[in-house]
Design an enzyme around this catalytic site. Structure first.
Site, PDB file in Angstrom:
ATOM      1  N   ASP A 134       0.819  -1.203   0.000  1.00  0.00           N
ATOM      2  CA  ASP A 134       0.000   0.000   0.000  1.00  0.00           C
ATOM      3  C   ASP A 134       0.860   1.263   0.000  1.00  0.00           C
ATOM      4  O   ASP A 134       1.923   1.316   0.619  1.00  0.00           O
ATOM      5  CB  ASP A 134      -0.897  -0.018   1.245  1.00  0.00           C
ATOM      6  CG  ASP A 134      -1.768   1.205   1.368  1.00  0.00           C
ATOM      7  OD1 ASP A 134      -2.620   1.404   0.489  1.00  0.00           O
ATOM      8  OD2 ASP A 134      -1.594   1.969   2.338  1.00  0.00           O
ATOM      9  N   GLU A 165       1.219  -0.476  -5.109  1.00  0.00           N
ATOM     10  CA  GLU A 165       0.263   0.587  -5.388  1.00  0.00           C
ATOM     11  C   GLU A 165       1.087   1.867  -5.489  1.00  0.00           C
ATOM     12  O   GLU A 165       1.443   2.472  -4.479  1.00  0.00           O
ATOM     13  CB  GLU A 165      -0.780   0.720  -4.279  1.00  0.00           C
ATOM     14  CG  GLU A 165      -1.850   1.747  -4.625  1.00  0.00           C
ATOM     15  CD  GLU A 165      -2.411   2.499  -3.435  1.00  0.00           C
ATOM     16  OE1 GLU A 165      -3.447   3.156  -3.596  1.00  0.00           O
ATOM     17  OE2 GLU A 165      -1.807   2.460  -2.356  1.00  0.00           O
TER      18      GLU A 165
END
Length: 723
Positions: A405, A458
């Site tokens: 993330d 990401e």
């Protein structure tokens, strides 16, 4: 010879849990008078030393006046064979082992590697581990807190009393350790830390394998999960020439019992896993399952990076879920959050009273967007903690990969900061060089120690080489989310078809960089929250056009080069924006339009897996060729997807509600062309404009020697193959 009294300063420090070296005082010690044993047992009335195996009395310990410290001389030969305490309390008697008679918990090699920050598996030594010393079972505790004055392990086994199990400092690596006899699986514990400023902190174990559910904050003793071998076929299913179609799921809101109760890991194994398999997905990606205190963070503010959240069951239950997925032929990807952590008092923030895990300067160590702390990637111990955590989930739970993330926030020191609010790197630049080194090392370790698994970034910027190997100057990820494609595509799909001809480049531009990285195409949870609505809600037009537009978007997604990701609910056109506090609106499947979207997604997945041209060369320019990219007036696009053996699929997309009849299309070769997907099919709720099998003609068109004449349905994607 009378026993020399212990200095009152030591007694005072022990009684007030301020002694920084309890092993120097408590337990057995050779003195000129003989072997003396000392024990601090608050609340004890009488303490006797007995032989561990026979129970024979060896000595009665005397209480030091005004304290709970007991001491006395014991026969050295018998005591060295092992002793324990017979303790009389107010209402009962118990037999206790002396934690201060046992040897070091950490070996010299462990100390060296932990200090160096190169221990590949720090979770094998730090945290709480079931151990046995001299035939005595218990738990070995170890925690990194180099700046603390005193650290104790407290729990339900010692009345949460920080005086009872004060720990030993291994100064070479800053780790405090102790073996606590009698502690066993299921016992709860935390670390009580006396900071250098005199503040008493209660902290969760950074390496806890299990934790209590909020609002409780204690950790729970659990065995270290056994290593998991890579199931046969999983490595091949994860590699970049394979079909990868990911179903992204938030476990707490996929489905609920009685409208409000969570499904546990085992119930999810029995329901979610067969559902994802039946839908044709290849992988399930879970929003973070690491323990987290705040439900509303969806797991993105983790406290227990080594503990599957207890919301849905035990660590064993979670492992059962992963095993069930593998048995069904599905991979499991975990959302992993090394970019930041919350400020909760029992977490990693100011762990030993200093900025230990985080950068001390808030310009480096605090995320204004999320009000969270940023890991200090410059510290070898912190990097080691995180690298070890990545390997832990892959090795000990057997998951197939990690979606990392907020990578962009890690790469840049000025991420979401104004001028003057950030600190340049040592070279004066904006890149976080320490974070870059960490990501490279993490990916190198994963690649060497767990080949066949994948890491997915990401990453929303144009940082070069995200999926290039570290030895070639890249970050070493296997895949990267294509955020540019996602933003452009959703902006285009949300535009009224009348105006789409003016935004034609939002579709064509992505092919300028589509093969610069190994991309995943994400229609993720981030696109259906915070006022963005749902996927179906983004589509313009009346009800029919909305459903046709969504089916067209999905057809385009599955035809476009890149691995696929769809957030739960999108597969059946959930109307409402995602709400993590309730289950999906499964009742919508009572309506044919929603059933049609779900059937289409299932068919797209099956076609995607069946035809190698749609996945083999996702990340290579040789796998894609434009046929039509300049028909802006009609908002029609056509391209060819190719396999390594030369097989191909022709994909045509019409982004207007007008059917394009008698549309001539250049094709790679002569032959009969058969539809394998038509998102306007009546079985999906479309208007049923189709072509069946179309014979090519030797009419040159679009730079090809042969062409076909077809009807391109309204707001639809059609795929053809040569019969």
């Amino acid at each position: 010879m009378p026993l020399k009294p212990l200095p009152r300063s030591d007694i005072h420090a022990l009684m007030h849990a301020e002694h920084g070296d309890p092993f120097a005082v408590l337990g057995p010690h050779e003195t000129p008078e003989g072997l003396v044993v000392r024990a601090l047992l608050p609340g004890a009335q009488r303490v006797a030393v007995v032989h561990s195996r026979t129970g024979w009395p060896l000595a009665i310990l005397a209480r030091h006046e005004g304290s709970d410290l007991f001491s006395g001389l014991v026969p050295a030969a018998e005591a060295r064979m092992g002793y324990s305490f017979q303790v009389d309390w107010d209402s009962h008697t118990s037999r206790l082992e002396d934690p201060y008679r046992f040897p070091f918990v950490l070996g010299e090699t462990d100390v060296w590697l932990l200090a160096e920050g190169t221990h590949l598996r720090p979770w094998e030594r730090l945290g709480a581990h079931l151990r046995e010393f001299d035939g005595v079972k218990g738990v070995a505790f170890a925690v990194w807190a180099p700046n603390a004055r005193r650290v104790s392990v407290v729990g339900n086994f010692n009345n949460w009393d920080g005086r009872r199990h004060a720990m030993r400092l291994r100064r070479e690596c800053g780790v405090w350790e102790i073996f606590a006899p009698h502690v066993s699986v299921g016992d709860s514990y935390e670390f009580e830390i006396l900071s250098s400023q005199g503040e008493v902190l209660r902290k969760a174990d950074p390496f806890a394998f299990s934790s209590q559910l909020r609002p409780d904050t204690a950790c729970v003793v659990q065995p270290l999960p056994a290593p998991v071998a890579m199931p046969e076929g999983r490595a091949a299913a994860n590699e970049r020439h394979a079909p990868i179609s990911i179903y992204e799921v938030h476990l707490g809101s996929w489905r609920r019992k009685n409208g409000h109760e969570w499904l546990d890991y085992r119930e999810l194994a029995d329901t979610l896993v067969p559902y994802a398999r039946d839908m044709g997905f290849t992988h399930i990606e879970l929003l973070p399952v690491s323990e987290h205190p705040f439900d509303g963070s969806w797991g993105y503010q983790p406290i227990g990076l080594y503990a599957p959240t207890s919301r849905f069951g035990t660590p064993g239950d979670f492992r059962h879920f992963v095993e069930a997925a593998h048995a069904a032929g599905l991979g499991v990807i975990l959302d992993w959050v090394p970019a930041h952590f919350p400020t909760d008092a029992h977490g990693l923030g100011r762990f030993d009273g200093t900025a230990l895990y985080e950068y001390a300067d808030p310009r480096e160590g605090f995320h204004n967007d999320w009000q969270t702390l940023i890991f200090n990637f410059a510290r070898t111990e912190v990097r080691n903690y995180l690298v070890g955590n990545a390997l832990y989930w892959l090795e000990r739970y057997g998951v197939d990969g990690l979606r990392v993330d907020a990578v962009a926030s890690m790469l840049y020191r000025d991420y979401s900061r104004k001028a003057g609010e950030w600190v340049p790197n040592a070279l004066g630049g904006r890149e976080n060089l320490e974070a870059i080194d960490f990501l490279r090392r993490m990916n190198q370790v994963v690649g060497v120690e767990r080949p066949g698994t994948v890491t997915i970034a990401e990453e929303s910027t144009s940082f070069p080489g995200v999926t290039r190997p570290p030895e070639d100057g890249g970050l070493g990820f296997h895949y990267k989310w294509n955020m540019g494609w996602m933003n452009d595509t959703l902006a285009y799909a949300g535009t009224d078809p009348v105006y789409r001809k003016h935004h034609h480049q939002q579709i064509t531009f992505g092919l300028m960089y589509a093969h610069t990285e190994n991309f995943v195409l994400p229609l993720s949870h981030d696109e259906v929250v915070h006022g963005k609505g749902s996927m179906i809600g983004r589509m313009p037009g009346d009800e029919w056009q909305k459903f046709a537009g969504l089916r067209n978007l999905y057809g385009y997604l599955w035809g476009y080069p890149g691995k696929k990701l769809l957030f739960m609910g999108g597969e059946f056109a959930q109307h409402a924006e995602w709400n993590a506090d309730r289950g999906l609106d499964w009742h919508l499947l009572e309506h044919a339009s929603h059933q049609g979207v779900r059937r289409l997604v299932r068919d797209l997945n099956n076609v995607y897996r069946h035809f190698p041209a749609l996945h083999e060369l996702d990340n290579e320019g040789a796998g894609f060729e434009w046929i039509v990219h300049d028909d802006a007036d009609q908002s029609v696009f056509a391209f060819v997807r190719k396999a390594r053996d030369g097989a191909f699929v022709v994909v045509v997309c019409n982004f207007t509600p007008l059917p394009r009849h008698s549309y001539r299309l250049g094709v790679p070769c002569a032959g009969a062309y058969r539809e394998i997907i038509n998102t306007d099919g009546s079985v999906y709720g479309g208007s049923g404009v189709g072509n069946g099998i179309v014979e090519s003609a030797p009419t040159a068109w679009h730079g090809k020697t042969d062409s076909i004449v077809v009807s391109v349905p309204p707001l639809a994607t059609v795929m053809w193959v040569v019969v």
